[in-house]
Write a protein that holds these residues in place. Sequence first.
Motif, mmCIF file in Angstrom:
data_model
loop_
_atom_site.group_PDB
_atom_site.id
_atom_site.type_symbol
_atom_site.label_atom_id
_atom_site.label_comp_id
_atom_site.label_asym_id
_atom_site.label_seq_id
_atom_site.Cartn_x
_atom_site.Cartn_y
_atom_site.Cartn_z
ATOM 1 N N SER A 109 -0.124 4.519 -2.421
ATOM 2 C CA SER A 109 -1.014 5.081 -2.083
ATOM 3 C C SER A 109 -0.992 6.105 -0.552
ATOM 4 O O SER A 109 -1.780 6.885 -0.451
ATOM 5 C CB SER A 109 -2.217 3.954 -2.066
ATOM 6 N N TYR A 136 1.299 -1.227 0.249
ATOM 7 C CA TYR A 136 -0.433 -0.190 -0.426
ATOM 8 C C TYR A 136 0.817 1.004 -0.299
ATOM 9 O O TYR A 136 0.226 2.768 0.172
ATOM 10 C CB TYR A 136 -1.165 0.190 0.945
ATOM 11 N N ARG A 187 0.969 8.957 -0.529
ATOM 12 C CA ARG A 187 -0.059 10.479 -1.148
ATOM 13 C C ARG A 187 -0.695 10.985 -0.058
ATOM 14 O O ARG A 187 -0.733 12.443 -0.373
ATOM 15 C CB ARG A 187 -0.781 9.632 -2.920
#
Length: 257
Positions: A173, A170, A176
């Motif tokens: 993401s 993960y 971000r």
Amino acid sequence: MLNVLAVPAFQDNYLWLIHDGTHAAVVDPGDSAPVLAALAAHRLSLVAILLTHHHADHVGGVPELLRHFEVPVFGPHNESIAGISRHVAEGDEVVLPEFSLRLDVLEVPGHTLDHIAYFSPQQQWLFCGDTLFAGGCGRLFEGSPAQMVASLAKLAALPDSTQVYCAHEYTLSNLRFAQAVEPGNAELAARVPAEQSKRDRGVPTLPSTIALEKATNPFLRHEKHAILTRLADNGFVDTREPIAAFSALRQWKNTFR
């Protein structure tokens, strides 16, 4: 010499094989097929299964693996997971004699109520399932924000050099979101292209380290002034109380796109 091999499964899981070139222990085998393939490819014999929590993508492969190997299955003491033969809790040790490896059991509720992690002081390896992620943390499906804050603090207190083997890819993401939360974090800004480069080359972003997570993971930094200000400015929280701030941060992540 001991090594840890990443075995990809499903869309973004990693099933971890601890091995010495002959014997192997697997952490969170949600699917048996890639584990059996990796064991065969590397000519390894399975000697133990380690489980962190009850979700299917972490335990689904256990019955099939037990058809091929008669091995102990370690798991949380309050969980009724099929196949567990040795229930363990905080303060217990898992000893793998084939490796002369000791793993300390840490209770880290939050994602689930009975989630555990395994830490090797000798190797400084942490297998933390879905509690701590690279750049993030697990959703709170069963536990409370206070439980997750305490669990993450327990992991953050491990040596900075500890290698973090979490269960999902993960990272990009999560980063971000981390940049949306703390855009002025220079170490975070440097981390993003480094992790992107790994994915561009088709290699895992894991393991991370405790030091890197403390520097860049917003869920380990929820009390920092910049993050508290960002939460307030975006209307997610009107208090600087740590648990409320963490809860707001987790809720923001749940809807972040």
